[in-house]
Enzyme design. Structure first.
Site, short mmCIF file in Angstrom:
data_model
loop_
_atom_site.label_atom_id
_atom_site.label_comp_id
_atom_site.label_asym_id
_atom_site.label_seq_id
_atom_site.Cartn_x
_atom_site.Cartn_y
_atom_site.Cartn_z
N SER A 139 32.98 47.03 112.09
CA SER A 139 32.99 46.50 111.47
C SER A 139 34.08 45.61 112.30
CB SER A 139 32.89 46.93 109.90
OG SER A 139 33.03 45.75 109.60
N TYR A 152 37.13 50.82 103.28
CA TYR A 152 36.46 50.47 104.57
C TYR A 152 36.89 50.42 105.41
CZ TYR A 152 32.10 48.20 106.51
OH TYR A 152 30.94 47.10 106.98
N LYS A 156 35.69 51.91 109.56
CA LYS A 156 35.67 51.16 110.46
C LYS A 156 37.25 51.09 111.97
CE LYS A 156 31.67 50.62 108.63
NZ LYS A 156 30.49 51.46 109.51
#
Length: 280
Positions: A139, A152, A156
């Protein structure tokens, strides 16, 4: 790697979003596709829409034994595997110190563990075949500062690092196997849409955040403002899938759906270099 009819691709997180769109794009190009996801019913529906080129295999990618079973089923059905899309992922948010350790661990298990399991299980098959391609979904959050979404963003960032290492290793051991790490920006997926609707609810609806204590709303406000801005640049999942497949065919290590937004990573790099006393 040139995508050709008859090749076999495994796509995780394929019940919806980028995974489902990627599986559909591959099937349209004549590839056979094995769809994996922890959500069995949506997965079966997505596979049924793709017809006899698709096979649904419910899988929890955080469980290495289930990933091994996924590989076994793929080889039993099709006798080969050419491409592996380690796409499944999840997120959680909030101030880093308030995110429960169990939530941190689940994000690590799915986002990092799922990629690691896919690499561990499928790469030997690609090496034995002498060709193939691995796509890991990271991401843009992994390249920038992930305020209020550290689990998160950190996961990533790890996927980007893992992919870079894997690419270098395979260049030495099996140079015909490519690696691409995708850093999507805002794509119209269930996860991002949920965040976008929380940040900018439909007209006439009361924002979910209104029911939160003022101090919590204040903490979430920066994240909600950032998400609302990102939502203005959201693209459809099928468009993201085409960008990803083009990157595979071009043999690119890095790809993003939003090059303009990716430029924000430069600010982070410049800040690091400046702190080190190194000219930017």
């Amino acid at each position: 790697m040139k995508l050709e009819a008859g090749q076999v691709a495994v796509v995780t997180g394929a019940a919806n979003g980028i995974g489902a769109a990627t599986a559909a794009a591959l099937a349209e190009r004549g590839l056979r596709v094995v769809l994996a996801d922890i959500e069995a019913e949506p997965l079966a529906k997505t596979a049924a829409e793709l017809g006899d080129r698709a096979l649904a295999v419910p899988t929890d990618i955080a469980d290495i034994e289930q990933v091994r079973a996924l590989a076994d089923r793929t080889l039993a059905e099709f006798g080969r595997v050419d491409l592996v899309f380690n796409n499944a992922g999840m997120g959680t948010g909030g101030p880093s110190w308030e995110v429960a350790p169990a939530d941190w661990n689940r994000v690590w298990a799915v986002n990092i563990g799922g990629v690691v399991n896919g690499i561990h299980v499928f790469t030997p098959h690609l090496i034995a075949a002498g060709q193939g391609h691995i796509v890991n979904t990271a991401s843009l959050a992994g390249l920038t500062v992930g305020l209020f979404g550290a689990p998160y963003a950190a996961s990533k960032a790890a996927i980007i690092s893992i992919s870079e290492s894997l690419r270098g290793e395979l260049e030495l051991v099996a140079p015909n196997i490519g690696v691409t790490v995708v850093c999507p920006g805002p794509v119209d997926t269930r996860m991002f849409r949920g965040l976008a609707e929380l940040a900018t609810p439909p007209e006439g609806e009361v924002p979910e955040s209104e029911g939160l204590p003022p101090e919590v709303r204040a903490k979430l406000a920066p994240m909600m403002e950032a998400v609302a801005e990102m939502a203005k640049e959201m693209i459809p999942a099928p468009r993201a899938a085409e960008i990803i497949l083009d990157a595979v065919e071009a043999g690119k290590l890095y790809e993003t759906t939003h090059p303009d937004m990716a430029a924000a990573a430069r600010e982070r790099i410049d800040t690091i270099l400046e702190s080190f006393g190194t000219p930017a």
